[in-house]
Design a protein around this motif. Structure first.
Motif, PDB file in Angstrom:
ATOM      1  N   ASP B 521       0.835  -1.206   0.000  1.00 15.63           N
ATOM      2  CA  ASP B 521       0.000   0.000   0.000  1.00 15.63           C
ATOM      3  C   ASP B 521       0.867   1.252   0.000  1.00 15.63           C
ATOM      4  N   ALA B 522       1.974   1.200   0.759  1.00 16.19           N
ATOM      5  CA  ALA B 522       2.872   2.354   0.778  1.00 16.19           C
ATOM      6  C   ALA B 522       3.444   2.596  -0.614  1.00 16.19           C
ATOM      7  N   LEU B 523       3.807   1.511  -1.288  1.00 19.68           N
ATOM      8  CA  LEU B 523       4.388   1.636  -2.627  1.00 19.68           C
ATOM      9  C   LEU B 523       3.365   2.197  -3.609  1.00 19.68           C
ATOM     10  N   LEU B 524       2.167   1.579  -3.601  1.00 17.73           N
ATOM     11  CA  LEU B 524       1.145   2.039  -4.540  1.00 17.73           C
ATOM     12  C   LEU B 524       0.746   3.476  -4.232  1.00 17.73           C
ATOM     13  N   GLY B 525       0.714   3.812  -2.947  1.00 15.83           N
ATOM     14  CA  GLY B 525       0.385   5.173  -2.553  1.00 15.83           C
ATOM     15  C   GLY B 525       1.403   6.156  -3.081  1.00 15.83           C
ATOM     16  N   GLU B 526       2.669   5.774  -3.019  1.00 17.25           N
ATOM     17  CA  GLU B 526       3.729   6.667  -3.498  1.00 17.25           C
ATOM     18  C   GLU B 526       3.607   6.871  -5.002  1.00 17.25           C
ATOM     19  N   LEU B 527       3.172   5.837  -5.710  1.00 16.41           N
ATOM     20  CA  LEU B 527       3.000   5.947  -7.158  1.00 16.41           C
ATOM     21  C   LEU B 527       1.627   6.520  -7.508  1.00 16.41           C
ATOM     22  N   ALA B 528       0.831   6.858  -6.479  1.00 16.75           N
ATOM     23  CA  ALA B 528      -0.517   7.409  -6.644  1.00 16.75           C
ATOM     24  C   ALA B 528      -1.389   6.471  -7.462  1.00 16.75           C
ATOM     25  N   LEU B 529      -1.301   5.169  -7.173  1.00 15.85           N
ATOM     26  CA  LEU B 529      -2.081   4.179  -7.908  1.00 15.85           C
ATOM     27  C   LEU B 529      -3.107   3.543  -6.978  1.00 15.85           C
TER      28      LEU B 529
END
Ligand SMILES: [Zn+2]
Lengths: 347, 731
Positions: B521-529
């Motif tokens: 979730d942190a990764l996807l959040g950073e990519l705004a996905l």
């Protein structure tokens, strides 16, 4: 009922004041103090009663008596307040003393993450060249044999290919032996002037040992333009060496041979381990070879449709492991790819 | 090239210390790998680059030393310095009878002058085979060549001295008295001196006796005609061969000899006569043989020395330093060139420098001798260019930074893997045609096996807490001879404690599935996905073989794994590692693994239409638009929020994701967040059920919500949960 305000009354008021102050001072807890407050300042308290007796006092005495009682009230309130503060301070003090913990205990929390030392090194070097106006690009790891070799002036069975024994996939595809192949792609797609670097996995068919890995990281760069000189190559690489290894780094350029550059050179830096006095790492020479470089061979430019009479170009290529090994005093290349966390967390 | 100083001094005076000499030689491109004392002598082991075959001999090194010290080079007895082609004809007439004397003994024909531009032969009689003199043996040994007998030692000595390889045939064993140089016939064989029977191919050059091969041209002689104890007459061969043919043949046969190394790099067409006369002189000197008549020299088309035009101004411009034209002339002459002065120099290069073919080659020679260190360091002139980073690389940096912040350590593993069965087996991998070892005979098609190996390696070293990721390319094979598709991928693997320190309860310290999900979730959040859907693998149909860049579902625990759908495709597969695999890898804890099709995420993040096919190829070099769009600030809330808690008791078969989806769907636009804060099973909740408690945060953008508003929303949600998920609502 007294007809007249007497000295006795006034004395009585003063006495109440003194008693109240003493009671405050003697209150040993916030609860005890609250009792004192209620006794004197409560609705049924001593002072409220005193106010009620005021009505029965002679009219001419009332102002003076009233003033006295008001003064008494203020004095008691102040005494209560003062004591409350000092009790609170003491309570805080006690709580802080009770809350003492052993500050010498070790810390506790999530384990911290870390970039791989080679990724970090490549980014750091890239930043140095970005500062010099270079563009960072990338290319495929599987190359056509033609792009990896022929386009760099190395036809099949060229003796220079011996130093770059390569892995083939069939169909003429080869695992790139150097990121110099990326230079070719950039030159095919752009017109001068251009400055670019690229980095990433490269492959050579070397048996594994402390200084050879079949897969390693290379960083390549080049610059094409009108009037690009061999001296510019020296200047740019000197800047890099000082930015990466420190401002006092010395460099030495010696002739070498790469089929795709002419003149070709090898750049060495003063040994960072022994300071140039000679040690096992620099094989007693005081110098460490860091990278190969040179002016792009006119044929290489021609093959990309760039007129070598009008434009000249320099290029260099370096393994990334070696500078990282020198900087972090790593003695075995295999450590980079083994995944031992004790290593990865240290460097 | 091992260079004995004792030997070298025969040709040039050296009055500087060996270390200084080594330093000076390094400055002209001949660095010494080591300088060793051998008895009285000192030997420099020089690294000679493949463009300088002229330096693979003592005279070549002497020439470079002479150039450095400004000293003349003394040529040995019998050796004439690169005699020029063209004199041959006259000499041939003069000595016709002498040559006939040799030709009576053997006839030489060259059928393929392209492969063999020059062939010389000398017949030696009264051969005495025995040990060569001690001085010769000592020099050969210093050069790393084993002494054998008089004749062989002389040929080796001459090669080391002049650079011209020679071969000695036992003349009497060439029954036909004839040598014919030609290409091999298909299937022809030859037993070479090393005792191996070589099967020859039509491109290979051979020396035959007119019928069968007796020598592999320029590489190694044949066993049948080898010089031995009883040899009485010798035929000495010195030839000039087509370099690429020798190079290809040597590689095809895996036969790398000193002779081949010299011929494939380019020998000197004028060297054979000089070498022959030198060899004859040496054999006579050591009383090992007597030359019969004249040398036979088949040289139908003499090689002409190349002439190159050199513009001094161009040389200075390319190097970035002014070298006076007179200095250029001096350097070039010292290198053996003939120079005609003028505004441009006309430079005739010696035939032993086959590497000098164009102006730029001469510029390098000038720089080399002038000294690279005398060229100043400058910075490029002219327009500056903006320094940039390709967006995809900037995105990689964001990914690495995010995962590192989550506590993960980055690893790099070899992309070279086993093609055969392995512990974590996946789909077929792209095979390497010429692997070095069976462990490295294919390219990885998933990062997961590598990540698991890292866990296993660490576990085996008693490092039980490992939280790692790798970002790199995977290679999807595309049929025989097809170029594998390279695809950016990412793997995360967790095992053991993620929190360190004393008194942390095990259950709060060990990584688990939810910890992994938090990272994703942190990764996807950073990519705004945003995540479109979470699909448990237990619900998924069988794997689409070979089509997915994600690993097969059997790698994961069937009840503890899922795909995250992003931008319309399954881009993340994550969950607990299948316990069978964990056991096989001897992992001390449960492991949690995610595989992320990073390239798909980048494509979605770049705003391409959802569901668009991800390109099979690496993106073209001109940079694509920024991959990670800048985040947009939506303002701080202006009215207070209302919070309401809601606990739904649902059967275990109802997924939390389903409950959350129903809440989101029915709560309407004022729902700002629905945060799960408690999961409970046990009394008084009936068995087979659990309670999921959510905190709903409600807010209107334009006014303060009233209690009634909130109650209305809650009622709607409760009804939906009851009817659509069979939930009981707890108060
Ligand atoms: Zn050193």
């Amino acid at each position: 009922m007294k007809e007249q305000l007497s000295a006795q009354d006034l004395q009585r008021i003063a006495e109440i004041g003194r008693e109240a102050e003493r009671a405050c001072d003697e209150a040993s807890s916030e609860a005890a103090l609250e009792e004192v407050r209620i006794r004197y300042l409560g609705r049924q308290g001593v002072i409220a009663q005193a106010f009620r007796t005021l009505a029965s006092a002679p009219p001419e005495d009332r102002p003076r008596l009233g003033q006295s009682i008001n003064a008494l009230k203020a004095a008691v309130e102040e005494a209560v307040q003062r004591r409350a503060e000092s009790l609170a301070a003491a309570t805080r003090q006690t709580r802080l003393a009770d809350e003492r913990i052993d500050v010498t205990l070790p810390g506790r929390g999530p384990l911290s993450g870390r970039w791989h030392v080679l990724s970090r090194t490549m980014e750091e070097i890239a930043e140095i060249f970005i500062g010099l106006g270079f563009e960072v690009v990338e290319g495929p790891e599987v190359e056509a044999d033609h792009d990896n070799f022929e386009r760099l002036n190395m036809p099949p069975y060229h003796p220079a290919r011996d130093a770059q024994d390569s892995f083939y996939l069939g169909g003429g595809w080869v695992l790139r032996t150097h990121t110099t192949a990326v230079d070719v792609h950039v030159m095919d797609q752009r017109r001068p002037p251009m400055r670019a670097i690229s980095y990433g996995h490269c492959y050579r068919r070397d048996p594994v040992d402390a200084s050879h890995s079949p897969m390693f990281q290379q960083l390549d760069g080049f610059m094409v333009g009108e009037g690009v000189r061999f001296s510019d190559l020296k200047g740019v690489l000197l800047h890099f060496a000082r930015a990466f290894f420190g401002p006092d780094t010395r460099t030495r350029f010696a002739p070498s041979y790469f089929p795709f550059t002419e003149p070709s050179a090898e750049m060495a830096i003063g040994c960072v381990i022994c300071g140039g006095r000679g040690c096992a790492v620099c094989k007693r020479s005081g110098w460490l070879e860091i990278l190969g470089c040179g002016m792009f061979h006119p044929r290489v430019l021609e093959m990309s449709g760039i007129d070598p009479e009008r434009y000249t170009a320099f290029a260099w290529g370096m393994g990334v492991e070696r500078p990282a090994m020198l900087r972090h005093r790593i003695d075995d290349i295999r450590l980079f790819y083994e995944g031992d966390l004790r290593f990865l967390r240290q460097v | 090239m091992r260079v004995s100083l004792e030997w070298l001094r025969e040709y040039v005076d050296i009055d500087i210390a060996p270390d200084v000499l080594a330093e000076r030689l390094a400055g002209v491109g001949l660095p010494a790998e080591e300088v060793v004392r051998v008895g009285e002598d000192i030997v420099l082991d020089l690294e000679v680059t493949s463009n300088r075959p002229d330096c693979l001999c003592m005279l070549g090194i002497a020439r470079e030393v002479g150039l450095l010290l400004d000293r003349p080079v003394r040529f040995p007895d019998g050796y004439a310095e690169h005699p020029r082609a063209g004199r041959r004809a006259g000499r041939a007439r003069r000595t016709a009878s002498a040559r006939r004397e040799a030709e009576d003994r053997v006839r030489v024909e060259v059928e393929d002058p392209a492969g063999c531009p020059r062939f010389t032969a000398v017949v030696i009689d009264d051969v005495r085979i025995g040990p060569s003199p001690a001085w010769m043996q000592r020099r050969l040994e210093a050069a790393g060549v084993r002494a054998i007998n008089t004749v062989v030692d002389v040929t080796n000595y001459v090669m080391l001295e002049t650079g011209q390889p020679m071969h000695a045939f036992d003349c009497d064993r060439i029954g036909t008295r004839r040598l014919l140089v030609r290409r091999a016939h298909p299937g022809e064989t030859l037993e070479t001196l090393d005792g191996l029977a070589r099967v020859l191919e039509p491109e290979m050059l051979v020396i035959t006796d007119g019928t069968k091969p007796v020598s592999l041209a320029g590489i190694m002689g044949g066993r049948d005609t080898e010089v031995g104890e009883r040899t009485a007459t010798v035929l000495l061969e010195a030839a000039y061969w087509h370099a690429p043919t020798i190079g290809r043949t040597a590689r095809r046969l895996g036969l790398r000899t000193e002779a081949a190394a010299r011929f494939e790099r380019g020998a000197d067409p004028n060297a054979p006569p000089a070498a022959q006369s030198r060899a004859a002189r040496l054999l006579a000197e050591i009383s090992a043989g007597r030359t019969v008549g004249e040398m036979i020299d088949v040289y139908p088309a003499p090689v002409r020395a190349a002439t190159i035009r050199l513009r001094p101004a161009r040389a200075s411009a390319v190097l970035g330093t002014e070298i006076a034209p007179a200095e250029m002339v001096r350097i070039l002459r010292a290198l053996g060139c003939r120079v005609t002065s003028g505004r441009t120099l006309s430079v005739q290069v010696p035939t032993f420098r086959a590497d000098l073919v164009a102006e730029v080659d001469l510029i390098e020679e000038l720089a080399r001798v002038y000294g690279y260190d005398r060229v100043p360091a400058t910075l490029p002139r002219g327009d500056t260019t903006p320094g940039t980073m390709a967006p995809v690389l900037a995105a990689d940096r964001t990914v690495r930074d995010t995962l590192v912040r989550c506590g993960l350590v980055e690893t790099l593993t070899l992309t070279l893997v086993r093609s055969g069965p392995q512990l974590v087996d996946g789909d077929p991998r792209a095979a390497i045609a010429n692997p070095l070892t069976h462990d490295h005979d294919a390219l990885r098609r998933s990062l997961v096996p590598g990540a698991l190996e890292v866990l296993a390696t660490n576990a085996a070293r008693r490092l039980e807490d490992a939280h790692v990721f790798e970002l790199g390319r995977i290679f999807l094979p595309r049929g025989e001879g097809g170029r594998p598709v390279e695809r950016r991928s990412l793997a995360i693997a967790l095992m053991g404690r993620w929190r360190g320190g004393w008194n942390v309860p095990e259950d709060q310290a060990l990584a688990d599935l939810h910890h992994l999900r938090w990272m994703l979730d942190a990764l996807l959040g950073e990519l705004a996905l945003p995540v479109d859907d979470v699909r448990p693998l237990s619900d998924a149909p069988a794997d689409l073989a070979g089509a997915s860049p994600l690993g097969p579902a059997r790698w994961w625990h069937p009840g503890r794994s899922a795909d995250l759908h992003v931008g319309g495709r399954a881009a993340v597969r994550y969950g607990e590692l299948h316990p069978d695999l964990a056991a096989a890898s001897k992992l001390p804890h449960r492991a949690y693994v995610a595989e992320i099709d990073l390239e798909a995420l980048y494509v979605v993040a770049a705003g391409r239409p959802a569901g668009a096919r991800v390109s099979d190829e690496i993106p073209p070099l001109p940079a694509p638009p920024p991959i990670i769009a800048a985040r947009v600030f939506t303002g701080l809330p202006r009215y207070p929020e209302v919070e309401r808690d809601l606990a739904a008791v649902v059967p275990d078969t109802v997924a939390a994701g389903r409950v959350e989806a129903i809440i989101r769907e029915t709560a309407g636009p004022w729902l700002e967040a629905a945060e799960l804060f408690d999961v409970y099973a046990g009394p008084p909740i009936p068995t087979g059920h659990r309670s999921l408690a959510y905190r709903l945060r409600l807010r209107a953008p334009d006014r303060t919500l009233a209690a009634d508003d909130a109650e209305e929303i809650l009622t709607r949600v409760r009804i939906a949960l009851r009817t659509r998920a069979g939930a009981e609502l707890r108060e």
